[in-house]
Design a protein around this motif. Structure first.
Motif, PDB file in Angstrom:
ATOM      1  N   VAL A 115     -35.332 100.816 -19.046  1.00 14.64           N
ATOM      2  CA  VAL A 115     -34.624  99.913 -18.135  1.00 14.64           C
ATOM      3  C   VAL A 115     -33.366  99.416 -18.844  1.00 14.64           C
ATOM      4  CG1 VAL A 115     -36.732  99.163 -16.948  1.00 14.64           C
ATOM      5  CG2 VAL A 115     -35.915  97.890 -18.947  1.00 14.64           C
ATOM      6  N   PHE A 116     -32.457  98.822 -18.100  1.00 11.15           N
ATOM      7  CA  PHE A 116     -31.287  98.216 -18.726  1.00 11.15           C
ATOM      8  C   PHE A 116     -31.731  97.029 -19.569  1.00 11.15           C
ATOM      9  CE2 PHE A 116     -29.223 100.643 -15.443  1.00 11.15           C
ATOM     10  CZ  PHE A 116     -27.974 100.963 -15.972  1.00 11.15           C
ATOM     11  N   GLY A 117     -31.240  96.968 -20.805  1.00 13.54           N
ATOM     12  CA  GLY A 117     -31.529  95.846 -21.687  1.00 13.54           C
ATOM     13  C   GLY A 117     -30.340  94.913 -21.770  1.00 13.54           C
ATOM     14  N   ILE A 118     -30.611  93.679 -22.082  1.00 12.56           N
ATOM     15  CA  ILE A 118     -29.539  92.691 -22.224  1.00 12.56           C
ATOM     16  C   ILE A 118     -28.721  92.985 -23.474  1.00 12.56           C
ATOM     17  CG2 ILE A 118     -29.037  90.244 -22.623  1.00 12.56           C
ATOM     18  CD1 ILE A 118     -31.686  89.624 -21.133  1.00 12.56           C
ATOM     19  N   HIS A 119     -27.406  92.884 -23.349  1.00  8.39           N
ATOM     20  CA  HIS A 119     -26.541  92.872 -24.524  1.00  8.39           C
ATOM     21  C   HIS A 119     -26.135  91.441 -24.843  1.00  8.39           C
ATOM     22  CE1 HIS A 119     -22.865  94.684 -26.856  1.00  8.39           C
ATOM     23  NE2 HIS A 119     -23.483  93.728 -27.529  1.00  8.39           N
ATOM     24  N   GLY A 120     -25.722  90.692 -23.829  1.00  4.62           N
ATOM     25  CA  GLY A 120     -25.376  89.313 -24.112  1.00  4.62           C
ATOM     26  C   GLY A 120     -24.854  88.558 -22.909  1.00  4.62           C
ATOM     27  N   LEU A 121     -24.644  87.268 -23.128  1.00  6.55           N
ATOM     28  CA  LEU A 121     -24.043  86.353 -22.155  1.00  6.55           C
ATOM     29  C   LEU A 121     -22.841  85.734 -22.861  1.00  6.55           C
ATOM     30  CD1 LEU A 121     -24.425  85.046 -19.310  1.00  6.55           C
ATOM     31  CD2 LEU A 121     -25.644  83.187 -20.475  1.00  6.55           C
ATOM     32  N   TRP A 122     -21.635  86.125 -22.414  1.00  8.12           N
ATOM     33  CA  TRP A 122     -20.426  85.865 -23.188  1.00  8.12           C
ATOM     34  C   TRP A 122     -19.454  84.955 -22.450  1.00  8.12           C
ATOM     35  CZ3 TRP A 122     -19.451  91.822 -23.985  1.00  8.12           C
ATOM     36  CH2 TRP A 122     -20.500  92.356 -24.742  1.00  8.12           C
ATOM     37  N   PRO A 123     -19.183  83.755 -22.977  1.00  3.30           N
ATOM     38  CA  PRO A 123     -18.170  82.885 -22.375  1.00  3.30           C
ATOM     39  C   PRO A 123     -16.793  83.550 -22.400  1.00  3.30           C
ATOM     40  CG  PRO A 123     -19.521  81.657 -23.934  1.00  3.30           C
ATOM     41  CD  PRO A 123     -19.842  83.111 -24.129  1.00  3.30           C
ATOM     42  N   ASN A 124     -16.044  83.382 -21.327  1.00  4.94           N
ATOM     43  CA  ASN A 124     -14.714  83.975 -21.224  1.00  4.94           C
ATOM     44  C   ASN A 124     -13.749  83.035 -20.532  1.00  4.94           C
ATOM     45  OD1 ASN A 124     -14.105  87.214 -21.694  1.00  4.94           O
ATOM     46  ND2 ASN A 124     -16.265  86.680 -21.691  1.00  4.94           N
ATOM     47  N   TYR A 125     -12.463  83.305 -20.727  1.00  4.07           N
ATOM     48  CA  TYR A 125     -11.395  82.575 -20.045  1.00  4.07           C
ATOM     49  C   TYR A 125     -10.827  83.427 -18.913  1.00  4.07           C
ATOM     50  CZ  TYR A 125     -11.382  79.720 -24.341  1.00  4.07           C
ATOM     51  OH  TYR A 125     -11.736  78.924 -25.397  1.00  4.07           O
ATOM     52  N   ASN A 126     -10.235  82.776 -17.945  1.00  8.72           N
ATOM     53  CA  ASN A 126      -9.656  83.483 -16.800  1.00  8.72           C
ATOM     54  C   ASN A 126      -8.461  84.365 -17.174  1.00  8.72           C
ATOM     55  OD1 ASN A 126     -11.493  82.528 -14.911  1.00  8.72           O
ATOM     56  ND2 ASN A 126     -10.249  80.744 -14.376  1.00  8.72           N
ATOM     57  N   ASP A 127      -7.886  84.138 -18.356  1.00  3.18           N
ATOM     58  CA  ASP A 127      -6.743  84.976 -18.769  1.00  3.18           C
ATOM     59  C   ASP A 127      -7.192  86.243 -19.501  1.00  3.18           C
ATOM     60  OD1 ASP A 127      -7.507  84.089 -21.262  1.00  3.18           O
ATOM     61  OD2 ASP A 127      -5.626  83.063 -21.727  1.00  3.18           O
TER      62      ASP A 127
END
Length: 226
Positions: free
Chosen positions: A57-69
């Motif tokens: 199955v697909f495994g998690i790589h991560g949850l990554w904060p990002n900016y709109n730019d």
């Protein structure tokens, strides 16, 4: 007020700290899942975790904060290192849904530590360490990517499928447009590697992506078995 007065210097320090704290805010998360068959089908290959071969199955790589730019914060709080004791109740779920495939084989803690230190510490204004990993696990339950693809007849069988059909299958099932990342297999073919979905700053709700990562796949990509 004199520029060299203690009060002026203290005020300047407070202002600088305020700017630093603002710079660690973010606009949305990328929630990234990876296909283990594509991770392993490269010249670098992979190593199964010490707990055994992960599920297909697909495994998690991560949850990554990002900016709109398109930029992103990283390593925001070196004073808040990964502490596995804080997520002891989640370990079995993490080993199942967020397995490591890096070599040499490991139990996952090094992978989770990297993700927390680099990305998780930048979301501490809304998610503490336990909340960060729990929210990511919950998102995986909401976004069953393999089921979405298989429901549209797209199977991990080594065949090639159109990029548009892969995107459409996920959008139909989940309601939001994904970003597809490819890598190159040992045979030189472009293959389905990672799928990005965007999540609001609470870490709970999938949203349309304000901005997409750079890079693109070909119009037809392989979905290798695992």
């Amino acid at each position: 007020m004199k520029p060299n007065s203690p009060f002026f210097i203290k005020l300047l320090i407070i202002q600088c700290l305020s700017v630093l704290s603002v710079s660690q805010d973010f606009d949305f998360f990328y929630f990234v899942q990876q296909w283990p068959g594509s991770y392993c089908d490269t010249e670098q290959s992979c190593c199964y975790p010490t707990t055994g071969k992960p599920a297909s199955v697909f495994g998690i790589h991560g949850l990554w904060p990002n900016y709109n730019d398109g930029s992103y914060p990283s390593n925001c709080d070196p004073d808040s290192p990964f502490d596995q004791s804080q997520i002891s109740d989640l370990i079995s779920s993490l080993q199942k849904s967020w397995p490591t495939l890096a070599c040499p084989s490991g139990n996952g803690s090094k992978f989770w530590s990297h993700e927390w230190d680099k990305h998780g510490t930048c979301s501490e204004s809304v998610l503490d360490q336990h909340g960060y990993f729990e929210a990511t696990l919950d998102l995986k339950k909401k976004a069953n990517l393999l089921h979405a693809l298989q429901s549209a007849g797209i199977q991990p069988d080594g065949e090639s499928y159109s990029l548009n059909s892969i995107k459409a299958a996920i959008k139909d099932a989940i309601g939001f447009t994904p970003y597809i990342e490819c890598n190159v297999g040992q045979s030189g073919n472009s293959q389905l590697y990672q799928i990005y979905l965007c999540v609001d700053t609470s870490g709970s709700n999938i949203i349309e992506c304000p901005v997409l990562p750079r890079g693109r796949c070909g119009s037809s990509i392989e979905f290798p078995s695992f």
